[in-house]
Design a protein around this motif. Structure first.
Motif, short mmCIF file in Angstrom:
data_model
loop_
_atom_site.label_atom_id
_atom_site.label_comp_id
_atom_site.label_asym_id
_atom_site.label_seq_id
_atom_site.Cartn_x
_atom_site.Cartn_y
_atom_site.Cartn_z
N GLY A 45 89.11 -27.70 39.81
CA GLY A 45 89.56 -26.65 40.71
C GLY A 45 90.98 -26.81 41.19
N LEU A 46 91.62 -27.94 40.89
CA LEU A 46 93.03 -28.10 41.22
C LEU A 46 93.88 -27.36 40.20
CD1 LEU A 46 93.07 -31.92 42.10
CD2 LEU A 46 92.71 -29.98 43.64
N VAL A 47 95.16 -27.20 40.53
CA VAL A 47 96.07 -26.45 39.65
C VAL A 47 97.33 -27.28 39.43
CG1 VAL A 47 97.35 -24.30 39.33
CG2 VAL A 47 95.19 -24.28 40.62
N ARG A 109 103.44 -21.41 34.03
CA ARG A 109 103.70 -22.34 35.14
C ARG A 109 102.44 -23.04 35.63
NH1 ARG A 109 106.60 -21.44 41.10
NH2 ARG A 109 106.23 -23.60 41.77
N TRP A 110 101.35 -22.31 35.83
CA TRP A 110 100.17 -22.86 36.47
C TRP A 110 99.08 -23.16 35.44
CZ3 TRP A 110 101.56 -23.88 41.27
CH2 TRP A 110 102.44 -23.03 41.93
N GLU A 111 98.44 -24.30 35.58
CA GLU A 111 97.32 -24.68 34.71
C GLU A 111 96.12 -25.04 35.57
OE1 GLU A 111 95.48 -25.07 31.06
OE2 GLU A 111 97.57 -24.46 31.43
N PHE A 112 95.05 -24.25 35.45
CA PHE A 112 93.87 -24.40 36.29
C PHE A 112 92.92 -25.43 35.68
CE2 PHE A 112 89.93 -22.08 38.08
CZ PHE A 112 90.02 -22.78 39.28
N LEU A 113 92.54 -26.42 36.45
CA LEU A 113 91.60 -27.45 35.98
C LEU A 113 90.18 -26.97 36.25
CD1 LEU A 113 93.36 -30.67 37.36
CD2 LEU A 113 93.87 -29.36 35.28
N PHE A 117 86.64 -31.44 31.16
CA PHE A 117 87.53 -31.81 30.06
C PHE A 117 89.00 -31.82 30.49
CE2 PHE A 117 84.02 -30.25 27.17
CZ PHE A 117 83.72 -31.52 26.67
N SER A 118 89.30 -31.23 31.65
CA SER A 118 90.68 -31.22 32.15
C SER A 118 91.06 -32.52 32.85
CB SER A 118 90.86 -30.06 33.13
OG SER A 118 90.52 -28.82 32.56
N VAL A 119 90.07 -33.35 33.18
CA VAL A 119 90.32 -34.52 34.01
C VAL A 119 91.24 -35.51 33.32
CG1 VAL A 119 89.23 -36.54 35.09
CG2 VAL A 119 88.16 -34.28 35.29
N SER A 120 90.94 -35.87 32.07
CA SER A 120 91.75 -36.86 31.37
C SER A 120 93.19 -36.39 31.20
CB SER A 120 91.12 -37.18 30.01
OG SER A 120 90.87 -36.00 29.27
N GLU A 121 93.37 -35.12 30.89
CA GLU A 121 94.71 -34.57 30.70
C GLU A 121 95.51 -34.61 32.00
OE1 GLU A 121 96.66 -30.61 28.67
OE2 GLU A 121 94.89 -30.34 29.94
N ALA A 122 94.87 -34.22 33.11
CA ALA A 122 95.56 -34.18 34.40
C ALA A 122 95.94 -35.57 34.87
CB ALA A 122 94.69 -33.49 35.44
N VAL A 123 95.05 -36.55 34.69
CA VAL A 123 95.34 -37.92 35.11
C VAL A 123 96.54 -38.46 34.33
CG1 VAL A 123 94.50 -40.29 35.14
CG2 VAL A 123 92.99 -38.43 35.87
N ALA A 419 88.87 -25.38 51.25
CA ALA A 419 90.30 -25.67 51.42
C ALA A 419 90.58 -25.55 52.92
CB ALA A 419 91.16 -24.70 50.63
N GLY A 420 90.42 -26.65 53.63
CA GLY A 420 90.46 -26.58 55.08
C GLY A 420 89.04 -26.57 55.62
N LEU A 421 88.93 -26.54 56.94
CA LEU A 421 87.62 -26.67 57.57
C LEU A 421 86.70 -25.49 57.28
CD1 LEU A 421 85.85 -28.38 59.45
CD2 LEU A 421 86.85 -27.14 61.39
N TRP A 422 87.25 -24.28 57.31
CA TRP A 422 86.42 -23.10 57.19
C TRP A 422 86.69 -22.25 55.94
CZ3 TRP A 422 87.85 -23.46 62.76
CH2 TRP A 422 86.78 -23.91 63.55
N ASP A 423 87.81 -22.44 55.31
CA ASP A 423 88.17 -21.55 54.21
C ASP A 423 87.65 -22.07 52.87
OD1 ASP A 423 89.16 -19.29 53.11
OD2 ASP A 423 91.28 -19.70 53.51
N LYS A 424 87.55 -21.17 51.91
CA LYS A 424 87.08 -21.51 50.57
C LYS A 424 88.25 -21.93 49.69
CE LYS A 424 83.58 -17.89 51.00
NZ LYS A 424 83.18 -16.54 50.55
N SER A 425 87.96 -22.76 48.72
CA SER A 425 88.98 -23.17 47.77
C SER A 425 89.18 -22.06 46.73
CB SER A 425 88.57 -24.46 47.06
OG SER A 425 87.41 -24.24 46.28
N HIS A 426 90.28 -22.17 45.99
CA HIS A 426 90.55 -21.20 44.94
C HIS A 426 89.47 -21.26 43.87
CE1 HIS A 426 93.48 -18.26 43.74
NE2 HIS A 426 93.57 -18.74 42.51
N LEU A 427 88.95 -22.46 43.62
CA LEU A 427 87.86 -22.62 42.67
C LEU A 427 86.64 -21.82 43.10
CD1 LEU A 427 86.43 -24.11 40.27
CD2 LEU A 427 85.80 -25.86 41.94
N MET A 428 86.30 -21.91 44.39
CA MET A 428 85.13 -21.20 44.90
C MET A 428 85.33 -19.69 44.81
SD MET A 428 82.32 -22.46 45.93
CE MET A 428 81.07 -21.28 45.44
#
Length: 476
Positions: A45-47, A109-113, A117-123, A419-428
């Motif tokens: 869910g990270l970018v 510019r942006w690559e959504f994980l 399978f995105s984990v190894s590439e991002a690390v 993403a924060g206490l009450w808000d949803k993440s971009h993934l969600m």
């Protein structure tokens, strides 16, 4: 199939993918000595910001809430670093993205994980950002910016998959990489015996699919059943997402060695390579929302089948189990944090009332509250100062608790879905947009009958709670 019907040990599978990727990078001159796979460095869910060499966590609107440059977390309060005219200049972390939104449509510019399978590439990429910043990348590799570095890492990982060494290693010892789920074959068996038509669609080739499904399914099926007995149709080398977008030639796999012949329509019990989603609909005599497509990849699986075909969709997100456990263990701390925030709101409201009273007094207008009306100017000023101190002390308690919220799931990024206490993440937000339902594993369907109709929960709006209380006050 991968990470949907078969769940891999992320440390084992992605760790080996990372190793092969690093070896390929080393062979072309990249400084990778001393680097090792760290699965806690990233979450789904990270970018990736390929222009800045950053990894960011946006909220549902695209505003960046947390960010990491290389392997160093950035802070909105501490001094961070950003590239400016080729040199690093000091600036506040909030200024890096302040008004800028993450727009996933800007793929350059942006690559959504959005998958494991995105984990190894991002690390690998984030670690090499550090090496690039240090000037450790040799000139012989070529002049690289962050975007060029991302392409180099992606090419090295792609090569690891294409050359086949990784999958050959996994096929030789699947028990080291696969986390078995004994209930999964039984969940599918219930569906099949209830009259549902089951189709397996995977990008993996026939040999890999057969080996991994045999290992993961056959030992848990009754009466010497084979995994293929569960499915009305099996499609390998599907080339998703193109499988949902256009028509490719279809071949029938006719021998155990994988020999194929062209065909134009599928049949029950058939094993095929390629083809298209329209072929599946035609062969089974179903279409649109008569089909529930289950997958783990938001784009390749869920969004494309939803957008192009209007299939019903179910997303598999294994991390939900760990997040659910973390949320339960965080309840006491989160409750205390909310209590502190509520206290600050009460104090803040009183502070604002007195501030307004002082403002109105300068214009010879009455204050809103009786308490403020009885205070003279000096008392108003002193009260404002005292309340400001109270709010500052509350902030000193609240701020570190907000920073640590979700650390039971991941110390760097917090909860997957928030993403924060009450808000949803971009993934969600992506999950809500494209998935009709979501769950942590396919075997969860075993807890329901095959005839279950899943309905969405009521979606509350901001004014719903107000209308609820007004209705009770009116005696309704």
């Amino acid at each position: 199939m991968d990470y949907t019907l078969i769940h891999y040990n992320v440390m084992a599978w992605e760790g080996r993918a990372y190793d092969y990727c690093m070896e390929n990078l080393r062979s072309v001159g990249f400084p990778v000595d001393g680097l090792s796979f760290d699965p806690n460095l990233v979450i789904r869910g990270l970018v990736i910001d390929k222009e800045k060499g950053n990894l960011v966590k946006p909220d549902r609107f695209g505003y960046v809430k947390r960010a990491m440059h290389g392997t160093s977390m950035l802070s909105t309060r501490a001094v961070s670093y950003t590239l400016f005219n080729g040199l690093y200049s000091s600036m506040q972390g909030s200024e890096i993205y302040g008004r800028e939104l993450v727009d996933l449509r800007k793929e350059n510019r942006w690559e959504f994980l959005n998958t494991f399978f995105s984990v190894s590439e991002a690390v690998a990429y984030m670690q090499l950002v550090d090496r690039l910043d240090e000037g450790a990348v040799a000139a012989e590799v070529g002049p690289l910016d962050y975007k060029g570095l991302y392409k180099a890492v992606g090419k090295a990982l792609f090569r690891a998959h294409v050359e086949g060494q990784l999958k050959s290693e996994i096929m030789s010892k699947p028990e080291l990489f696969v986390e078995p789920d004994p209930e999964l074959p039984l969940a599918l068996l219930d569906q099949k015996e209830a009259g549902k038509k089951l189709v397996l669609i995977t990008n993996s080739d026939y040999h890999y699919t057969n080996k991994m499904m045999t290992h993961s399914f056959n030992r848990f099926l009754p009466n010497d059943m084979d995994w293929r007995d569960l499915f009305d149709m099996v499609i390998v080398s599907a080339r998703k997402p193109e499988f949902f977008q256009m028509s490719h030639p279809m071949y029938e796999v006719v021998t155990g060695e994988g020999l194929m012949r062209p065909c134009f329509k599928g049949r029950t019990g058939g094993l095929y390579s390629g083809g298209s989603a329209q072929m599946v609909e035609s062969s089974l005599g179903v279409q649109g929302d008569e089909i529930l497509y289950v997958g783990d990849h938001i784009y390749t699986d869920v969004s494309q089948s939803k957008v192009h075909l209007r299939w019903r969709t179910a997303l598999i997100c294994r991390e939900l189990e760990e997040e659910y456990t973390a949320l339960i263990h965080s309840r006491a701390q989160r409750s205390f944090l909310i209590e502190l925030i509520n206290q600050k709101e009460v104090v803040g409201d009183l502070f604002n009332q007195l501030r307004l009273a002082l403002q109105r007094r300068t214009k010879d207008r009455p204050a809103q509250t009786l308490a403020a009306t009885k205070l003279d100017d000096q008392e108003l000023t002193e009260s404002l100062q005292k309340l400001l101190i109270v709010m500052q002390r509350l902030d000193e308690k609240i701020a570190p608790m907000l920073d640590s919220d979700g650390e039971l799931f991941n110390k760097r990024w917090g909860f997957l879905s928030r993403a924060g206490l009450w808000d949803k993440s971009h993934l969600m937000r992506q999950i809500e947009k494209y998935a009709d339902i979501y769950t942590s594993r396919v075997s969860n369907f075993l807890h329901y009958t095959p005839f279950m109709y899943f309905r969405s929960q009521e979606q509350n709006l901001a004014h719903d709670s107000y209308s609820f209380y007004c209705a009770h006050d009116d005696g309704q």
